[in-house]
Design a protein around this motif. Sequence first.
Motif, PDB file in Angstrom:
ATOM      1  N   THR A   1       6.909 -24.036   1.441  1.00  0.00           N
ATOM      2  CA  THR A   1       6.980 -22.831   1.074  1.00  0.00           C
ATOM      3  C   THR A   1       5.596 -22.211   0.198  1.00  0.00           C
ATOM      4  OG1 THR A   1       8.487 -23.309  -0.655  1.00  0.00           O
ATOM      5  CG2 THR A   1       9.435 -22.938   1.155  1.00  0.00           C
ATOM      6  N   SER A   2       4.875 -23.177   0.370  1.00  0.00           N
ATOM      7  CA  SER A   2       3.801 -22.808  -0.624  1.00  0.00           C
ATOM      8  C   SER A   2       3.003 -21.656  -0.217  1.00  0.00           C
ATOM      9  CB  SER A   2       2.631 -23.730  -0.701  1.00  0.00           C
ATOM     10  OG  SER A   2       1.950 -23.911   0.679  1.00  0.00           O
ATOM     11  N   ALA A   3       3.036 -21.060   0.879  1.00  0.00           N
ATOM     12  CA  ALA A   3       2.582 -19.704   1.425  1.00  0.00           C
ATOM     13  C   ALA A   3       3.203 -18.616   0.959  1.00  0.00           C
ATOM     14  CB  ALA A   3       2.289 -19.786   2.801  1.00  0.00           C
ATOM     15  N   LEU A   4       4.331 -18.656   0.519  1.00  0.00           N
ATOM     16  CA  LEU A   4       5.282 -17.598   0.169  1.00  0.00           C
ATOM     17  C   LEU A   4       4.920 -16.819  -0.960  1.00  0.00           C
ATOM     18  CD1 LEU A   4       8.683 -18.727   1.239  1.00  0.00           C
ATOM     19  CD2 LEU A   4       7.471 -17.359   2.500  1.00  0.00           C
ATOM     20  N   ARG A   5       5.029 -15.641  -1.025  1.00  0.00           N
ATOM     21  CA  ARG A   5       4.962 -14.871  -2.275  1.00  0.00           C
ATOM     22  C   ARG A   5       6.309 -15.020  -3.083  1.00  0.00           C
ATOM     23  NH1 ARG A   5       4.328  -8.715  -0.722  1.00  0.00           N
ATOM     24  NH2 ARG A   5       6.542  -8.692  -0.519  1.00  0.00           N
ATOM     25  N   ASN A   6       7.316 -15.064  -2.619  1.00  0.00           N
ATOM     26  CA  ASN A   6       8.578 -15.058  -3.272  1.00  0.00           C
ATOM     27  C   ASN A   6       9.316 -16.536  -2.660  1.00  0.00           C
ATOM     28  OD1 ASN A   6       8.831 -14.196  -0.711  1.00  0.00           O
ATOM     29  ND2 ASN A   6      10.486 -12.784  -1.034  1.00  0.00           N
ATOM     30  N   PRO A   7       8.899 -17.774  -2.714  1.00  0.00           N
ATOM     31  CA  PRO A   7       9.560 -18.955  -2.545  1.00  0.00           C
ATOM     32  C   PRO A   7      11.171 -19.051  -2.753  1.00  0.00           C
ATOM     33  CG  PRO A   7       7.916 -19.478  -4.257  1.00  0.00           C
ATOM     34  CD  PRO A   7       7.933 -18.212  -3.854  1.00  0.00           C
ATOM     35  N   GLU A   8      11.428 -18.344  -3.958  1.00  0.00           N
ATOM     36  CA  GLU A   8      12.872 -18.379  -4.416  1.00  0.00           C
ATOM     37  C   GLU A   8      13.651 -17.499  -3.532  1.00  0.00           C
ATOM     38  OE1 GLU A   8      11.295 -14.670  -5.716  1.00  0.00           O
ATOM     39  OE2 GLU A   8      10.604 -16.536  -5.877  1.00  0.00           O
ATOM     40  N   ALA A   9      13.203 -16.758  -2.571  1.00  0.00           N
ATOM     41  CA  ALA A   9      14.011 -16.045  -1.645  1.00  0.00           C
ATOM     42  C   ALA A   9      14.878 -17.092  -0.551  1.00  0.00           C
ATOM     43  CB  ALA A   9      13.254 -15.079  -0.797  1.00  0.00           C
ATOM     44  N   VAL A  10      14.097 -18.102  -0.217  1.00  0.00           N
ATOM     45  CA  VAL A  10      14.741 -19.188   0.856  1.00  0.00           C
ATOM     46  C   VAL A  10      16.143 -19.492   0.310  1.00  0.00           C
ATOM     47  CG1 VAL A  10      14.469 -21.034   2.153  1.00  0.00           C
ATOM     48  CG2 VAL A  10      12.524 -19.555   1.498  1.00  0.00           C
ATOM     49  N   GLY A  11      15.982 -20.158  -1.104  1.00  0.00           N
ATOM     50  CA  GLY A  11      17.009 -20.636  -1.550  1.00  0.00           C
ATOM     51  C   GLY A  11      18.208 -19.461  -1.827  1.00  0.00           C
ATOM     52  N   GLU A  12      17.860 -18.285  -2.320  1.00  0.00           N
ATOM     53  CA  GLU A  12      18.853 -17.468  -2.226  1.00  0.00           C
ATOM     54  C   GLU A  12      19.594 -17.037  -0.800  1.00  0.00           C
ATOM     55  OE1 GLU A  12      16.464 -14.119  -3.692  1.00  0.00           O
ATOM     56  OE2 GLU A  12      16.765 -14.965  -5.853  1.00  0.00           O
ATOM     57  N   LEU A  13      18.707 -16.992   0.228  1.00  0.00           N
ATOM     58  CA  LEU A  13      19.325 -16.960   1.562  1.00  0.00           C
ATOM     59  C   LEU A  13      20.116 -17.980   1.820  1.00  0.00           C
ATOM     60  CD1 LEU A  13      16.034 -15.549   3.491  1.00  0.00           C
ATOM     61  CD2 LEU A  13      18.135 -14.344   3.097  1.00  0.00           C
TER      62      LEU A  13
END
Length: 633
Positions: free
Chosen positions: A613-625
């Motif tokens: 997820t290194s290309a993400l601006r907000n990698p924390e969003a995946v865990g929240e999802l």
Amino acid sequence: MTGRTDSEGRQRQIEPPASFVETANVTGSVREAFEAEGEEAWWRAGALLEWEEPHETVLERGEESLTWFAGGRLNAAYNCVDRHLAERKNSVAIRWEGADGETRVYTYLDLYNEVNAAAAALRGLGVEAGDVVTLFMPGIPELPITMLACARLGALHNVVFAGYSADELRARLERTESGYLVTCDGYYRRGSAVNQKNKADNARTSVDHPVETVVVPRLDDPYLSAGQHDYDELVAAHSGERVEPVERAADDPLFVTYTSGTTGEPDRVTHTTGGYLAHVAWTSHAVLDIDPGDTYWCAADVAWITGHSYIVYGPLALGATTMLYEGAPDDPERDRVWELVDRNRVDVFYTASTAVRSFMKQGADRPANHDLSSLRLLGSVGEPMDARAWEWYHDEVGGGNCAVVDTWWQTETGGILVSTLPGVDRMVPGSAGPALPGVEVAVVDAAGKAVAPGEPGHLAVTTPWPGMHRGLTREAAEDEDWAYVTSDRAILDHQGYVTFLGREDDTVTVGDTDYGPATIERVVLEVDGVAEAAVVESADHGGRAVAYVCTERGTEGGPALRERVDRHVADRLGESTEFARVIVAPDLPKTHSGKIMRRLLSAVADGESYGDTSALRNPEAVGELETVSSEED
């Protein structure tokens, strides 16, 4: 907010503000002039630059390649810096806002001195014309300075997004055979320090050729390895030196970059010096309406083509003030963007359409709490912008007084190809607009045949344009019937306006029908209270579609909302259309260029590993999802 269609069902059209038209850079019959003059009309783009040797033709059709501005010689750094000194040496060139509250201001004279010193330093390390220098830094001033230093030497820069992993950096060092790397020790992101040098060291030691490395002490702790150089010390040692700009032929390469790779393996793209620079200068002038003296902010990352074209080369070629921001748009507070626009009195603001929907989700009181009266033009780029988000941007951010341009282009095109001209064309919410003067487009089927107006198909660009990358110039020379058929689905109406429907290689099944995700997402975004939406296909649900929605502030996200989404989609697309699930999410995973990472959403829907997820601006969003998805099961 008024309706989006008139009494006869036609899309709402909005005249540009009269006050804007009075001072716009391009007005009147520019489209007719381009149509009458054909390819030769692109001399207007070349005329915005200063040439060491004037070009002999606008477009030369050779056997192996097309050449824009053939015979011309110039230097990109000279055009972006040196030539402004006579009239603008004390005007601000770069205004930088750091993530930790630090600010820096560079006048054009400051920038001239910094670029010369950096170029002398690189030359001292052995960099010559034609070499590839890889840059692995966040949005700090040393990044555009080093890009321009490379251009001054005739070297190619290869900017790699700072959030990428060591493996991604290693791959780009290898593919370009780059023997030089400029990076930093780290940077600040959402209040935390990110260790950049560890990634750079791991990549550098993994390639099979030596890599001379320079480290910017952003965190004041560069801990240099043997043979590495401190950027500040190296540049200071060359302070006051002057490097003559290396003349480059118009078709000599300026830089190499890679597509984002969100839908597959990244492709290498090489842009040329004359055609590319002329194209981004002209579109900055004509579409973004940038004037010398404007404070202009493109809220993208310099690493992406948007940042290359419309943070660095376009605005600096015009002598404007370009704003550079290191941090996140909602950190430390959610109104950070509007606070920066207010404090810096920004005239032109250009951002991703997905960012607009994020702003919309936060509520209209965020921009309303700041003085945004300095804004003259608002722009969007990236994914298609639906009519509701367009109108929110126009009304709540621009106060109904700004021109709005929704632009379409790609890494491969170098610069904007489809957009309204803000001083000429009517604006249509939800539609990007017509092709630019000098550019012709068509919407075609899978066989390459044009479809009827109003029918969906694949967007094709059927004429050459100056910013096209070198691979496309070769293809166009080899094929008399050449057209660049893009991977974007679109509809072309009777007035020549293009509405984009998303990428052609993305399809989802809703009910019994296959759609492009953007088509369904536009329908979902019509539901009151929905600010963002993404639709993906789920293997775990028999290939049926799953919708992720984010709500506006104050909207409840329970079963009633999910039922409204299902009902509205069925009403608009037919009773057989239904989602396997509607998941109300706090945020959607996005790259720093604003693209929604749908492959991650598919992985979450199917309970699969989602990988890097290194290309993400907000990698924390995946865990929240993942959490929200499991709670709704």
